[in-house]
Design an enzyme around this catalytic site. Sequence first.
Site, PDB file in Angstrom:
ATOM      1  N   SER A 126      34.829  26.679   8.806  1.00  0.00           N
ATOM      2  CA  SER A 126      34.378  27.311   7.680  1.00  0.00           C
ATOM      3  C   SER A 126      33.756  26.099   7.034  1.00  0.00           C
ATOM      4  CB  SER A 126      33.836  28.004   7.217  1.00  0.00           C
ATOM      5  OG  SER A 126      33.678  29.345   8.327  1.00  0.00           O
ATOM      6  N   CYS A 127      35.330  25.374   6.679  1.00  0.00           N
ATOM      7  CA  CYS A 127      35.490  24.036   5.369  1.00  0.00           C
ATOM      8  C   CYS A 127      34.860  23.228   5.639  1.00  0.00           C
ATOM      9  CB  CYS A 127      37.395  23.659   5.219  1.00  0.00           C
ATOM     10  SG  CYS A 127      38.145  24.913   5.365  1.00  0.00           S
ATOM     11  N   ILE A 128      34.403  22.189   4.691  1.00  0.00           N
ATOM     12  CA  ILE A 128      33.706  21.463   4.844  1.00  0.00           C
ATOM     13  C   ILE A 128      34.436  20.079   4.839  1.00  0.00           C
ATOM     14  CG2 ILE A 128      31.585  20.172   3.779  1.00  0.00           C
ATOM     15  CD1 ILE A 128      30.795  22.028   4.312  1.00  0.00           C
ATOM     16  N   GLY A 182      31.157  23.438   7.856  1.00  0.00           N
ATOM     17  CA  GLY A 182      30.389  24.372   7.585  1.00  0.00           C
ATOM     18  C   GLY A 182      29.798  25.397   8.656  1.00  0.00           C
TER      19      GLY A 182
END
Lengths: 315, 191
Positions: free
Chosen positions: A28-30, A93
């Site tokens: 989910s991180c970018i 993401g």
Amino acid sequence: MSKLVKVGIADMRVAKSPDVLISYGLGSCIGISLYDARSKIGGLAHILLPKIENTKNKENPRKFADSSIKLMIKEMVARGAERARLVAKIAGGAHMFSLSNHIASYVGDRNIEAVKTTLRDEGIPLIAEDTGGNMGRTMRLETETGNVIIKTLIKGDLERSVSYLVTEPKPSNSLRIFSDVLSNDVKGLCFTRMPMEHFSSRLDLSKVRLYWLSRHSKSENSIHPKDLPKMLLMVKQFSKENENGIIFLEGIDYLIFQNGYKSIIKFIQALNDQVMFSNSRMIVSLSEGIVEKQELAMLEREMKVIVNDAVVYRI
Amino acid sequence: MMKELERFLLVLTENVDRNARQVLGEGNLKTHKASIIPLDRIPELLGGAEKLVVNVYMRILGEFTGSILLIFSKESALSLLEFIDKGKGRVITVKEISEIESISRTLAGAYLDTIASLMKKRIFLSPPASSFDMANSVVDYVMINFAQETDKVFCIENEIECNEFKINFFTFLVHDSRSLDMIKEAMGQAI
């Protein structure tokens, strides 16, 4: 010699050519890359949350989209990059779990939005992105070229409407992946130069329409290698009949020998067009060294490349 | 503080085997090693940032809140499917992931019963959610949820043993700050 610079979670690094920046397994991180093509200075950040102002713990500005981008610009300029030349590419993401009513189920979207807003406010053009979906991604920035390479793992199935290129000495890895996709209740269409017996122990033949590429066979399961329009039509029909199908094309060297080099490159491109506008996916197995470097680069730009158990593509 | 947490972990692992035996039938659940580790060490324990893992995630709800994650390598997940008679192959499909979710919920239940009786709290599990992907993508999910509350997790290495089957997996327990105070209080009284 280039050095591999690892960028951990909630981290940001800047490097100069020929070094390579890499961030493993973005969920989910970018991952945000900034690059100046003239000075060949690049930066890569792995952010966790959207904005620093919304949090109590401000100890690590690299954790947040807004503060990490600002810090990255500052460090890149300090090392010689020109702010006005910076361009951005982003990845990540993803929705890793299908959970509703939970912070991480929507934080991926909020992260993407925060990154885009900050880039816009800082006047940095976002020239490519590979975001969303439900897969983890490894992101790699090559400071020599500015190329950003994404790697995702093959988990048994392949993304729809996408064509994949496998360069290999023999069609073994591609056939294994084709077989794995079929086990997800997927129907297949296969054009091959390999003898039919080769498939009986490797594939569930009840799920596959197999066609042997041959100039001489009159069998209904064979197709003349020069009949490219017929193959194209069959792919079109198959994609129409099977909402969720997979096409496997093997024997490219034989097709080139029969049709000439340029016709086959055009044929692969036409097949790729068919796949893009359908819900199918296609695997093309290419013998190593059969296509010239320039054409291979062209095919790699149009299709995603499979290396062992991973899909690799440039954004 | 660490003393209370370590004691909690020790009592938890001593009791969870017994509770698991009741739910596994003929199989035994063994807890090999239990420790408190930083969140960012999880991928390394799982075999590397890009190692393909099946992760089943559940929230602990009620009077004691947190999350529980059961993580299997692809190889272990395939052995688990064979153990429960739900497949013998090399591909993990959506249907098989759902089977893994189901048995993971049972295994997590053994942990939950132990925590409930240790803490004397009424707790229950959310329905499971799962992902099948790179180990690091699991960690960043956990960090997004908990990085503001904690940077450490309880890590337990487990093994299911039954006849020729030996299935290894990890259990991670992530607590929020309110639950941490509860553990401290309960274990402080016990010491």
